[in-house]
Design an enzyme around this catalytic site. Structure first.
Site, PDB file in Angstrom:
ATOM      1  N   GLU A  51     -37.997 -19.940 -14.507  1.00 32.54           N
ATOM      2  CA  GLU A  51     -37.581 -19.276 -13.274  1.00 32.54           C
ATOM      3  C   GLU A  51     -36.989 -20.275 -12.273  1.00 32.54           C
ATOM      4  OE1 GLU A  51     -40.602 -15.431 -13.115  1.00 32.54           O
ATOM      5  OE2 GLU A  51     -41.161 -17.264 -12.060  1.00 32.54           O
ATOM      6  N   ASP A  96     -42.832 -20.647 -15.252  1.00 28.64           N
ATOM      7  CA  ASP A  96     -42.472 -21.083 -13.899  1.00 28.64           C
ATOM      8  C   ASP A  96     -41.204 -21.933 -13.916  1.00 28.64           C
ATOM      9  OD1 ASP A  96     -44.724 -19.815 -12.996  1.00 28.64           O
ATOM     10  OD2 ASP A  96     -45.899 -21.645 -12.695  1.00 28.64           O
ATOM     11  N   ASP A 137     -37.303 -16.254  -9.469  1.00 28.13           N
ATOM     12  CA  ASP A 137     -37.984 -15.004  -9.800  1.00 28.13           C
ATOM     13  C   ASP A 137     -37.233 -13.818  -9.205  1.00 28.13           C
ATOM     14  OD1 ASP A 137     -40.413 -13.392 -10.645  1.00 28.13           O
ATOM     15  OD2 ASP A 137     -40.503 -13.088  -8.480  1.00 28.13           O
TER      16      ASP A 137
END
Length: 222
Positions: free
Chosen positions: A116, A113, A44
């Protein structure tokens, strides 16, 4: 693993990083292995830095607020989950039986998720340059598709920057609204100290103001 590496354009030196990046917490709990959550945290940050730097370099006249909104649009859940599916990363996610049955492989939050976490894994294994390549492969089209919107933002921002340097501020004034109610056409002018320096006409207030700013920039350039 070989297929995913081919699709993302990167071959891991430490394949365990990719395995971890694809491991959902439900699977990790059942099999007592590490999940992707730490790699997601890293990915991220790498993603935000890459996109922030690209926007900063490409759009010198845009404010921090505008750049932040543009970045949010590029790194949103929808964009990253679509990228994960397009690159085939969804096929390799390791889920518990229960999560699989509940449709976990299609959940946008999980796909985002994992996208990332894979970025984080590539960063650790190959460095920032390789991670940036993956980011552009994942959302490069989104960055390019923002160009039209950016042109609009740039025109008004550039005009304001030029005028502020001279101690002035642009003022946008509605001239008229024409056309049918379902398809109105707005006409705006932009003024400085009461003098009209540009005009524009479009299907929305924002577009007509942008065109007025572009018209003013052309005249100021000349």
């Amino acid at each position: 693993m070989k297929t995913i590496q081919k699709r993302i354009g990167y071959a891991f030196k430490d394949i365990r990083l990719l395995e971890t990046a694809l491991t959902h917490p439900s699977f990790a709990g059942d099999h007592h292995v590490e999940s992707y959550q730490r790699l997601e945290f890293l990915g991220d940050a790498v993603l935000e830095l890459c996109v922030s730097e690209a926007l900063y370099k490409a759009h010198a006249s845009l404010s921090e607020g505008v750049l932040t909104r543009m970045r949010a649009e590029l790194v949103c859940e929808n964009a990253l989950s679509e990228a994960a599916k397009r690159l085939g990363i969804d096929k390799g996610i390791r889920l518990s039986v229960g999560e699989e049955r509940s449709g976990g492989r299609e959940k946008k939050s999980i796909l985002c998720d994992v996208m990332e976490s894979v970025i984080g894994a590539v960063h650790l294994d190959g460095g920032r340059e390789e991670a940036n390549k993956l980011i552009y492969l994942a959302i490069g089209d989104g960055i390019r598709n923002l160009s039209e919107k950016t042109d609009h933002l740039d025109a008004k921002s550039k005009l304001q920057a030029i005028l502020q340097a001279a101690g002035d501020m642009p003022e946008y004034e509605l001239i008229s609204v024409s056309g049918p109610p379902h398809k109105p056409v707005f006409s705006y002018c932009v003024k400085v100290k009461g003098e009209v320096i540009g005009q524009g006409e479009g299907g929305s207030k924002q577009l007509s103001q942008t065109l007025a700013a572009k018209d003013a920039l052309k005249k100021l350039t000349k």
